[in-house]
Design a protein around this motif. Structure first.
Motif: not given
Ligand code: GLY
Ligand code: MN
Ligand code: MN
Length: 488
Positions: A274, A277, A288, A305, A317, A400, A407, A455
């Motif tokens: 993804y 960040i 985001h 991130d 993630d 998640h 996700h 995270e």
């Protein structure tokens, strides 16, 4: 004559073919002699006796489960097509998650079809573009010919690798138009296939297929767990790469961080899973933040991130919030340690049999307690939680499912996901955060512009959980020691 050399695509006019050739930097007007010359003199490069891909038994089991869920129905799962970026350049291709999950293949334009078998169950066929035809010049005159984009597997090679019979995808649309009986398709990836099925499928029935395929991925098999481990390990190395170049980021911008992590993702994996960040200073409060065009300043925090996606399309993630100069200020540490404590409470709540919502509630409670303790919101804590007042600063859910999509399992029904109990093989993120916006007048000035998230990627096991991303330190003092070690 150029017309004779263009691929046999009857739906295209000669003019359209000529335009396609111009776009590809080719011009009509190939002499007969050159055309003839290009047909021959090429070695037989067929690969023989190929071993099946490592996950062939897993993909077969996934297809068998899908077959059992939809008996007697034709199921169509496309990989998707290239998407135009500009004129004749395309975005990097990424096969649909559903197709890759069921085949282990990632070829653009591929389609998996499960055809109901007379004896019950289904016969699976994978439809692919075969090797480029040399007789009609496709291999060097078509922009997707092998001379332009590289060798493809022959259908026979694909069959050996994937363990599924393979056929020419150019014949599929016509076959689907003719087909009778119930059909379901995964939508959103291949407009041509959808057009061929338009009067045979319904949105509601297709959604049931999508939901099934999302829920099937809730529990990861051992191949998937190994891929997620690989993704986390590569991501940890990417974070180390970033720490080593923070001085260069200070001299340039957040883009230096983004580019550094991307290098690791491309060298060790397929891509980033993804948009990274790379949020320095007050950008950390934008959940985001992917513009990544801001300054990187000593004394500020960097919220990074990011996740490497493996070559088999499983992503990590992970977030760490790092002091750019290597040491947290007193206030940064106070906020960081609160988030750490919340994450610890969240991770402790991840175990088989626990409610999915437990880890979120556990983390939110700790954050609410801290906010009350610091005088930012009026207690008692129960009142804050009941009214959700902490959410002004905690902003998002605490995690998640994670897998092929960052996700993951997003189409799963509420009762199968957020209202379910955790089971071994589930993998989820635990990612509490506190974010004090730069323009938040309800907090003391010194808090404004500070954002912290931690995270990690947590696998539910038989007796608790395993933190797949524990190669990266989390405690504030351990983060500082780790950074000092890397900066040498
Ligand atoms: N990187 C997006 C998320 O953490 O959910
Ligand atoms: Mn996440
Ligand atoms: Mn994340």
């Amino acid at each position: 004559m150029a017309e004779e050399l263009t691929p046999e695509t009857p739906e295209e006019t000669t003019e359209e073919q000529a335009i396609k050739q111009r776009k590809n930097g080719l011009y009509p007007g190939v002499s007969d002699e050159l055309a003839e010359n290009m047909k021959s003199g090429w070695a037989d490069t067929e690969l023989r006796d190929l071993a099946p891909i490592a996950q062939a038994d897993k993909t077969a089991a996934r297809r068998a489960a899908l077959s059992a869920r939809f008996p007697g129905e034709r199921l169509v799962i496309p990989a998707g097509n290239l998407k135009t970026r500009s004129n004749d350049t395309e975005y990097a291709f990424r096969a649909s998650t559903e197709y890759a999950y069921l085949t282990g293949d990632q070829t653009q334009d591929g389609v998996l079809v499960l055809e109901p078998a007379r004896a019950g169950g289904h016969e699976a066929t994978i439809y692919l573009l075969p090797r480029s035809d040399r007789e009609n010049g496709e291999f060097w005159l078509d922009g997707q010919g092998e001379l332009w984009v590289g060798r493809r597997h022959s259908l026979t090679e694909a069959e050996q690798l994937l363990g599924v019979p393979a056929k020419d995808v150019r014949e599929l649309a016509a076959q689907l138009k003719e087909a009778t009986g119930p059909v379901r398709a995964v939508r959103g990836h291949d407009a041509g296939i959808e057009a061929a099925l338009t009067d045979k499928v319904t949105a509601e029935r297709d959604e049931e297929l999508r939901v099934y395929l999302s829920e099937a991925r809730l529990i990861k098999d051992d191949f998937e767990v190994a891929e997620l481990r690989k993704a986390c390990e590569a991501t940890a190395r990417g974070f180390e790469d970033v720490v080593k170049v923070l001085d260069k980021a200070e001299a340039t911008s957040e883009r230096y961080i983004e580019g550094t992590f991307f290098l690791r993702a491309r060298v060790e994996g397929n891509d980033i899973g993804y948009g990274s960040i790379c949020a320095a200073g007050p950008h950390a409060t934008t959940l985001h933040w992917v513009r990544n065009d801001g300054d990187v300043r000593s004394g500020d925090l960097l919220l990074l991130d990011a996740g490497v996606e493996t070559n088999e399309l499983y992503t990590a993630d992970i977030t760490r919030t790092l002091p750019i100069n290597g040491r947290y200020t007193e206030l940064q540490r106070k906020i960081y340690d609160a988030v750490y404590e919340a994450q610890e409470a969240g991770i402790a709540a991840v175990k088989p049999g626990a409610a999915y919502r437990d880890f979120h509630d556990a983390a939110q409670r700790v954050l609410a307690e801290k906010l009350v303790e610091w005088g930012l919101v009026e207690g008692p804590v129960e009142r804050v939680l009941e009214l959700g007042l902490q959410r002004r600063w905690t902003l998002h859910g605490t995690g998640h499912m994670l897998g092929m999509d960052v996700h993951d399992c997003a189409a799963a029904r509420t009762e199968a996901y957020v209202d379910t109990t955790l089971a071994p093989g589930m993998c989820l993120t635990v990612e509490p955060g506190l974010y004090f916006q730069a323009d938040d007048l309800t907090v003391p000035e010194e808090y404004r512009g500070i954002g912290v998230r931690i995270e990690d990627d947590i696998l539910v096991t038989e007796d608790g959980n395993v933190n797949l991303s524990d190669a990266l330190p989390r405690r504030s003092e351990e983060v500082e020691a780790w950074m000092a070690g890397l900066k040498g």
